[in-house]
Design a protein around this motif. Structure first.
Motif, PDB file in Angstrom:
ATOM      1  N   SER A   1      33.188  47.815  43.963  1.00 32.01           N
ATOM      2  CA  SER A   1      33.144  46.668  44.869  1.00 32.01           C
ATOM      3  C   SER A   1      34.517  46.516  45.498  1.00 32.01           C
ATOM      4  O   SER A   1      35.534  46.575  44.801  1.00 32.01           O
ATOM      5  CB  SER A   1      32.803  45.388  44.108  1.00 32.01           C
ATOM      6  OG  SER A   1      31.558  45.506  43.473  1.00 32.01           O
ATOM      7  N   PHE A   2      34.528  46.332  46.786  1.00 31.07           N
ATOM      8  CA  PHE A   2      35.778  46.136  47.513  1.00 31.07           C
ATOM      9  C   PHE A   2      35.724  44.758  48.144  1.00 31.07           C
ATOM     10  O   PHE A   2      35.036  44.548  49.140  1.00 31.07           O
ATOM     11  CB  PHE A   2      35.974  47.246  48.556  1.00 31.07           C
ATOM     12  CG  PHE A   2      35.958  48.611  47.930  1.00 31.07           C
ATOM     13  CD1 PHE A   2      37.008  49.023  47.128  1.00 31.07           C
ATOM     14  CD2 PHE A   2      34.890  49.464  48.114  1.00 31.07           C
ATOM     15  CE1 PHE A   2      36.999  50.276  46.523  1.00 31.07           C
ATOM     16  CE2 PHE A   2      34.871  50.715  47.528  1.00 31.07           C
ATOM     17  CZ  PHE A   2      35.926  51.116  46.732  1.00 31.07           C
ATOM     18  N   LEU A   3      36.431  43.827  47.543  1.00 34.30           N
ATOM     19  CA  LEU A   3      36.380  42.422  47.933  1.00 34.30           C
ATOM     20  C   LEU A   3      37.650  42.021  48.667  1.00 34.30           C
ATOM     21  O   LEU A   3      38.582  42.804  48.807  1.00 34.30           O
ATOM     22  CB  LEU A   3      36.185  41.562  46.681  1.00 34.30           C
ATOM     23  CG  LEU A   3      35.038  42.008  45.763  1.00 34.30           C
ATOM     24  CD1 LEU A   3      35.073  41.233  44.462  1.00 34.30           C
ATOM     25  CD2 LEU A   3      33.711  41.853  46.466  1.00 34.30           C
ATOM     26  N   ARG A   4      37.693  40.790  49.077  1.00 31.65           N
ATOM     27  CA  ARG A   4      38.853  40.277  49.814  1.00 31.65           C
ATOM     28  C   ARG A   4      40.110  40.254  48.957  1.00 31.65           C
ATOM     29  O   ARG A   4      41.207  40.541  49.426  1.00 31.65           O
ATOM     30  CB  ARG A   4      38.539  38.868  50.318  1.00 31.65           C
ATOM     31  CG  ARG A   4      39.556  38.300  51.264  1.00 31.65           C
ATOM     32  CD  ARG A   4      39.116  36.961  51.815  1.00 31.65           C
ATOM     33  NE  ARG A   4      37.857  37.049  52.537  1.00 31.65           N
ATOM     34  CZ  ARG A   4      37.751  37.318  53.835  1.00 31.65           C
ATOM     35  NH1 ARG A   4      38.819  37.570  54.542  1.00 31.65           N
ATOM     36  NH2 ARG A   4      36.580  37.366  54.419  1.00 31.65           N
ATOM     37  N   ASP A   5      39.969  39.941  47.655  1.00 35.15           N
ATOM     38  CA  ASP A   5      41.147  39.821  46.790  1.00 35.15           C
ATOM     39  C   ASP A   5      41.223  40.865  45.682  1.00 35.15           C
ATOM     40  O   ASP A   5      42.190  40.898  44.935  1.00 35.15           O
ATOM     41  CB  ASP A   5      41.210  38.418  46.181  1.00 35.15           C
ATOM     42  CG  ASP A   5      40.004  38.106  45.310  1.00 35.15           C
ATOM     43  OD1 ASP A   5      38.974  38.783  45.446  1.00 35.15           O
ATOM     44  OD2 ASP A   5      40.093  37.180  44.494  1.00 35.15           O
ATOM     45  N   ALA A   6      40.198  41.729  45.569  1.00 34.27           N
ATOM     46  CA  ALA A   6      40.209  42.709  44.477  1.00 34.27           C
ATOM     47  C   ALA A   6      39.323  43.906  44.795  1.00 34.27           C
ATOM     48  O   ALA A   6      38.329  43.781  45.503  1.00 34.27           O
ATOM     49  CB  ALA A   6      39.725  42.058  43.187  1.00 34.27           C
ATOM     50  N   ALA A   7      39.710  45.043  44.220  1.00 32.95           N
ATOM     51  CA  ALA A   7      38.855  46.230  44.187  1.00 32.95           C
ATOM     52  C   ALA A   7      38.428  46.375  42.733  1.00 32.95           C
ATOM     53  O   ALA A   7      39.254  46.257  41.821  1.00 32.95           O
ATOM     54  CB  ALA A   7      39.618  47.461  44.653  1.00 32.95           C
ATOM     55  N   VAL A   8      37.138  46.606  42.510  1.00 34.10           N
ATOM     56  CA  VAL A   8      36.609  46.643  41.149  1.00 34.10           C
ATOM     57  C   VAL A   8      35.788  47.920  40.945  1.00 34.10           C
ATOM     58  O   VAL A   8      34.915  48.235  41.749  1.00 34.10           O
ATOM     59  CB  VAL A   8      35.715  45.416  40.862  1.00 34.10           C
ATOM     60  CG1 VAL A   8      35.192  45.441  39.431  1.00 34.10           C
ATOM     61  CG2 VAL A   8      36.454  44.121  41.151  1.00 34.10           C
ATOM     62  N   PHE A   9      36.103  48.641  39.862  1.00 33.39           N
ATOM     63  CA  PHE A   9      35.335  49.815  39.438  1.00 33.39           C
ATOM     64  C   PHE A   9      34.652  49.400  38.145  1.00 33.39           C
ATOM     65  O   PHE A   9      35.317  49.160  37.135  1.00 33.39           O
ATOM     66  CB  PHE A   9      36.273  51.002  39.209  1.00 33.39           C
ATOM     67  CG  PHE A   9      35.567  52.294  38.926  1.00 33.39           C
ATOM     68  CD1 PHE A   9      35.323  53.195  39.945  1.00 33.39           C
ATOM     69  CD2 PHE A   9      35.159  52.625  37.640  1.00 33.39           C
ATOM     70  CE1 PHE A   9      34.693  54.401  39.698  1.00 33.39           C
ATOM     71  CE2 PHE A   9      34.519  53.831  37.371  1.00 33.39           C
ATOM     72  CZ  PHE A   9      34.286  54.721  38.405  1.00 33.39           C
ATOM     73  N   SER A  10      33.322  49.281  38.168  1.00 30.70           N
ATOM     74  CA  SER A  10      32.566  48.846  36.994  1.00 30.70           C
ATOM     75  C   SER A  10      31.897  50.041  36.339  1.00 30.70           C
ATOM     76  O   SER A  10      31.366  50.917  37.024  1.00 30.70           O
ATOM     77  CB  SER A  10      31.490  47.831  37.403  1.00 30.70           C
ATOM     78  OG  SER A  10      32.078  46.713  38.013  1.00 30.70           O
ATOM     79  N   VAL A  11      31.917  50.066  35.002  1.00 29.32           N
ATOM     80  CA  VAL A  11      31.363  51.171  34.226  1.00 29.32           C
ATOM     81  C   VAL A  11      30.178  50.670  33.419  1.00 29.32           C
ATOM     82  O   VAL A  11      30.246  49.615  32.787  1.00 29.32           O
ATOM     83  CB  VAL A  11      32.444  51.732  33.280  1.00 29.32           C
ATOM     84  CG1 VAL A  11      31.879  52.828  32.426  1.00 29.32           C
ATOM     85  CG2 VAL A  11      33.636  52.227  34.066  1.00 29.32           C
ATOM     86  N   PHE A  12      29.091  51.461  33.430  1.00 31.11           N
ATOM     87  CA  PHE A  12      27.857  51.070  32.758  1.00 31.11           C
ATOM     88  C   PHE A  12      27.406  52.146  31.780  1.00 31.11           C
ATOM     89  O   PHE A  12      27.578  53.336  32.033  1.00 31.11           O
ATOM     90  CB  PHE A  12      26.731  50.883  33.785  1.00 31.11           C
ATOM     91  CG  PHE A  12      27.032  49.849  34.833  1.00 31.11           C
ATOM     92  CD1 PHE A  12      26.637  48.535  34.667  1.00 31.11           C
ATOM     93  CD2 PHE A  12      27.709  50.204  35.995  1.00 31.11           C
ATOM     94  CE1 PHE A  12      26.909  47.582  35.639  1.00 31.11           C
ATOM     95  CE2 PHE A  12      27.991  49.258  36.966  1.00 31.11           C
ATOM     96  CZ  PHE A  12      27.591  47.946  36.790  1.00 31.11           C
ATOM     97  N   ARG A  13      26.778  51.707  30.702  1.00 27.10           N
ATOM     98  CA  ARG A  13      26.116  52.651  29.797  1.00 27.10           C
ATOM     99  C   ARG A  13      24.782  53.060  30.419  1.00 27.10           C
ATOM    100  O   ARG A  13      24.385  54.201  30.385  1.00 27.10           O
ATOM    101  CB  ARG A  13      25.883  52.026  28.421  1.00 27.10           C
ATOM    102  CG  ARG A  13      25.407  53.016  27.389  1.00 27.10           C
ATOM    103  CD  ARG A  13      25.219  52.397  26.019  1.00 27.10           C
ATOM    104  NE  ARG A  13      26.291  51.521  25.615  1.00 27.10           N
ATOM    105  CZ  ARG A  13      27.362  51.882  24.913  1.00 27.10           C
ATOM    106  NH1 ARG A  13      27.497  53.127  24.549  1.00 27.10           N
ATOM    107  NH2 ARG A  13      28.283  51.026  24.584  1.00 27.10           N
ATOM    108  N   ARG A  14      24.094  52.096  31.006  1.00 24.16           N
ATOM    109  CA  ARG A  14      22.860  52.324  31.772  1.00 24.16           C
ATOM    110  C   ARG A  14      22.944  51.479  33.035  1.00 24.16           C
ATOM    111  O   ARG A  14      23.553  50.420  33.041  1.00 24.16           O
ATOM    112  CB  ARG A  14      21.633  51.905  30.959  1.00 24.16           C
ATOM    113  CG  ARG A  14      21.334  52.841  29.818  1.00 24.16           C
ATOM    114  CD  ARG A  14      20.154  52.362  28.985  1.00 24.16           C
ATOM    115  NE  ARG A  14      20.222  52.972  27.665  1.00 24.16           N
ATOM    116  CZ  ARG A  14      20.965  52.528  26.654  1.00 24.16           C
ATOM    117  NH1 ARG A  14      21.695  51.451  26.811  1.00 24.16           N
ATOM    118  NH2 ARG A  14      20.963  53.155  25.499  1.00 24.16           N
TER     119      ARG A  14
END
Length: 108
Positions: free
Chosen positions: A41-54
């Motif tokens: 996710s590339f947001l106005r105040d942060a870039a986020v890399f989310s990791v999932f098991r599923r």
């Protein structure tokens, strides 16, 4: 030849070096069978890399880049599923090392 899409000035993004570090860590966990999916996710105040098991679950970890915190605690953080900040700092490679301990398991 197509030109790359220019970065949006209103969004925080990961640069190539940062993505290489994150995807290298991600690849080790995929190879170990721990992680199976990710989202960015590339947001106005942060870039986020989310990791999932599923894919259908909540993220196990979030790797965040928040440039506004660069001068204080550091722009990078690894956050657990329950919201705990596992590591925060100025150096992404150092922050990602907190995840390496999750790969080390005793052999039965």
């Amino acid at each position: 030849m197509m030109n790359a899409i220019p970065p949006d000035a209103d969004r925080v993004v990961f640069d190539r070096r940062e993505l290489n570090l994150i995807l290298s860590t991600y690849g080790r966990f995929v190879a170990a069978g721990e992680w199976r999916d990710y989202g960015m996710s590339f947001l106005r105040d942060a870039a986020v890399f989310s990791v999932f098991r599923r894919a259908a679950e909540h993220p196990l970890y979030r790797i965040e880049k928040r440039p506004r915190l660069r001068a204080a605690q550091g722009a990078y953080a690894v956050i657990a599923m329950d919201g705990r900040i596992l590591k925060r700092g100025h150096d992404l490679a150092q922050v990602l090392r907190v995840l390496d301990a999750k790969l080390i398991r005793p052999i039965d």
